[in-house]
Design a protein around this motif. Sequence first.
Motif, PDB file in Angstrom:
ATOM      1  N   PRO A  12      -8.262 -14.258 -11.512  1.00 10.57           N
ATOM      2  CA  PRO A  12      -7.601 -15.573 -11.486  1.00 10.57           C
ATOM      3  C   PRO A  12      -7.155 -16.084 -12.855  1.00 10.57           C
ATOM      4  N   THR A  13      -7.689 -15.529 -13.942  1.00  8.56           N
ATOM      5  CA  THR A  13      -7.263 -15.986 -15.264  1.00  8.56           C
ATOM      6  C   THR A  13      -5.937 -15.363 -15.695  1.00  8.56           C
ATOM      7  N   LEU A  14      -5.453 -14.367 -14.950  1.00 11.41           N
ATOM      8  CA  LEU A  14      -4.155 -13.766 -15.243  1.00 11.41           C
ATOM      9  C   LEU A  14      -3.100 -14.601 -14.516  1.00 11.41           C
ATOM     10  N   LEU A  15      -2.529 -15.571 -15.214  1.00 16.11           N
ATOM     11  CA  LEU A  15      -1.622 -16.532 -14.596  1.00 16.11           C
ATOM     12  C   LEU A  15      -0.208 -16.002 -14.422  1.00 16.11           C
ATOM     13  N   HIS A  16       0.177 -15.021 -15.247  1.00 13.00           N
ATOM     14  CA  HIS A  16       1.505 -14.400 -15.168  1.00 13.00           C
ATOM     15  C   HIS A  16       1.342 -12.907 -15.400  1.00 13.00           C
ATOM     16  N   PHE A  17       2.095 -12.121 -14.642  1.00  8.80           N
ATOM     17  CA  PHE A  17       2.082 -10.675 -14.851  1.00  8.80           C
ATOM     18  C   PHE A  17       3.475 -10.134 -14.586  1.00  8.80           C
ATOM     19  N   GLY A  18       3.860  -9.170 -15.400  1.00 10.71           N
ATOM     20  CA  GLY A  18       5.113  -8.468 -15.167  1.00 10.71           C
ATOM     21  C   GLY A  18       5.019  -7.074 -15.749  1.00 10.71           C
ATOM     22  N   GLY A  19       5.747  -6.154 -15.134  1.00  6.33           N
ATOM     23  CA  GLY A  19       5.815  -4.802 -15.659  1.00  6.33           C
ATOM     24  C   GLY A  19       5.571  -3.746 -14.605  1.00  6.33           C
ATOM     25  N   LEU A  20       6.009  -2.555 -14.934  1.00 13.08           N
ATOM     26  CA  LEU A  20       5.907  -1.409 -14.032  1.00 13.08           C
ATOM     27  C   LEU A  20       4.550  -0.714 -14.086  1.00 13.08           C
ATOM     28  N   SER A  21       3.735  -0.999 -15.072  1.00 10.62           N
ATOM     29  CA  SER A  21       2.550  -0.177 -15.303  1.00 10.62           C
ATOM     30  C   SER A  21       1.601  -0.104 -14.117  1.00 10.62           C
ATOM     31  N   GLY A  22       1.352  -1.201 -13.443  1.00 11.17           N
ATOM     32  CA  GLY A  22       0.462  -1.163 -12.288  1.00 11.17           C
ATOM     33  C   GLY A  22       1.012  -0.283 -11.180  1.00 11.17           C
ATOM     34  N   VAL A  23       2.302  -0.433 -10.902  1.00  8.82           N
ATOM     35  CA  VAL A  23       2.945   0.374  -9.854  1.00  8.82           C
ATOM     36  C   VAL A  23       3.015   1.843 -10.282  1.00  8.82           C
ATOM     37  N   LEU A  24       3.168   2.099 -11.563  1.00  4.91           N
ATOM     38  CA  LEU A  24       3.158   3.479 -12.048  1.00  4.91           C
ATOM     39  C   LEU A  24       1.775   4.110 -11.864  1.00  4.91           C
ATOM     40  N   HIS A  25       0.727   3.342 -12.103  1.00  9.07           N
ATOM     41  CA  HIS A  25      -0.620   3.857 -11.846  1.00  9.07           C
ATOM     42  C   HIS A  25      -0.802   4.143 -10.353  1.00  9.07           C
ATOM     43  N   ALA A  26      -0.186   3.335  -9.503  1.00 10.45           N
ATOM     44  CA  ALA A  26      -0.219   3.600  -8.061  1.00 10.45           C
ATOM     45  C   ALA A  26       0.453   4.936  -7.767  1.00 10.45           C
ATOM     46  N   GLY A  27       1.589   5.175  -8.396  1.00 16.77           N
ATOM     47  CA  GLY A  27       2.290   6.438  -8.205  1.00 16.77           C
ATOM     48  C   GLY A  27       1.468   7.629  -8.665  1.00 16.77           C
ATOM     49  N   VAL A  28       0.774   7.476  -9.775  1.00 20.38           N
ATOM     50  CA  VAL A  28      -0.098   8.551 -10.261  1.00 20.38           C
ATOM     51  C   VAL A  28      -1.195   8.828  -9.230  1.00 20.38           C
ATOM     52  N   ALA A  29      -1.781   7.787  -8.667  1.00 24.03           N
ATOM     53  CA  ALA A  29      -2.838   7.978  -7.662  1.00 24.03           C
ATOM     54  C   ALA A  29      -2.302   8.704  -6.432  1.00 24.03           C
ATOM     55  N   VAL A  30      -1.104   8.350  -5.993  1.00 21.91           N
ATOM     56  CA  VAL A  30      -0.502   9.038  -4.849  1.00 21.91           C
ATOM     57  C   VAL A  30      -0.250  10.499  -5.195  1.00 21.91           C
ATOM     58  N   LEU A  31       0.260  10.739  -6.370  1.00 17.96           N
ATOM     59  CA  LEU A  31       0.527  12.118  -6.801  1.00 17.96           C
ATOM     60  C   LEU A  31      -0.773  12.918  -6.898  1.00 17.96           C
ATOM     61  N   ILE A  32      -1.823  12.307  -7.408  1.00 17.13           N
ATOM     62  CA  ILE A  32      -3.130  12.972  -7.463  1.00 17.13           C
ATOM     63  C   ILE A  32      -3.569  13.351  -6.048  1.00 17.13           C
ATOM     64  N   TRP A  33      -3.414  12.420  -5.118  1.00 16.33           N
ATOM     65  CA  TRP A  33      -3.801  12.695  -3.729  1.00 16.33           C
ATOM     66  C   TRP A  33      -3.058  13.924  -3.211  1.00 16.33           C
ATOM     67  N   ARG A  34      -1.758  13.984  -3.480  1.00 11.98           N
ATOM     68  CA  ARG A  34      -0.955  15.138  -3.030  1.00 11.98           C
ATOM     69  C   ARG A  34      -1.479  16.434  -3.643  1.00 11.98           C
ATOM     70  N   LEU A  35      -1.720  16.419  -4.924  1.00 13.82           N
ATOM     71  CA  LEU A  35      -2.150  17.639  -5.605  1.00 13.82           C
ATOM     72  C   LEU A  35      -3.550  18.081  -5.163  1.00 13.82           C
TER      73      LEU A  35
END
Length: 189
Positions: A97-120
Motif C-alpha cells: 500500500p505504500t507504493l502509491l504510483h507504479f509504472g514500467g514493463l519490469s513486472g510484466v517482464l518478470h511474468a514473461g520470464v516465469a512463463v518461459l521458465i514453466w515452458r522450459l
Amino acid sequence: MNRWAWPGVALALALLAGALWGADRARWDWQPALAAAQPWRAFTAAGVHWSPMHLAMNLGATALLAWLGWRAGAGPREALAWALAWPLTQLGLLMQPTLLHFGGLSGVLHAGVAVLIWRLVRHSHPRERAIGLALAAGLLLKLALEAPWRGATRAVEGWDFALAPGAHASGALAGAVAALLICGWTRHD
C-alpha cells in the motif's frame, strides 16, 4: 504452432511503452487508490516509464525476452499466459500500500520470464529442462536479493528511477500462476 504469438505480446508491450512515452504519467500509471474505479491502469501502467533510461532498459529486456521465448518455441498458450499475467502483475501491487504510483514493463517482464521458465521446465528434452531450472534458480535468487518485503521502492546507484522489487515478485508469481492455469502440466517437445 504459431511461433509469432510470443513475440507478438512483447511487441504489444513495446508499442504501449512507445505510445505512452511523453504522456501524462498520472493518467496512466498504476495507482492502487484508483484500481477499482479505473481498472485499465492494470494494463496501461506497463507502458509508463519515468525516464529515458528506464524506458531503454525495459525495451532492451523486452526484445531479449521476445527472442528467448521465440527461440524456446513459446507458442500461443505461453503467449496467452503472459498476456493474462500482464494485469495480474499490477494487482499484486495492492499488497504494498505504500507504493502509491507504479509504472514500467519490469513486472510484466518478470511474468514473461516465469512463463518461459514453466515452458522450459516442462520440456521433454533434458537440456531445455536444465536451462529452465537454471533460469528459475536465477530468478528466485534475484527476487530474494531484491527483498521486496523491505520496502516499496529502492534506489539503485547509477539509475535515475527507483526500482520496485514488489513488481518483480508480483510479476513472477502472476506469470507462474498464469502458466500453470493456461499451459498446465503437459510436456513440450
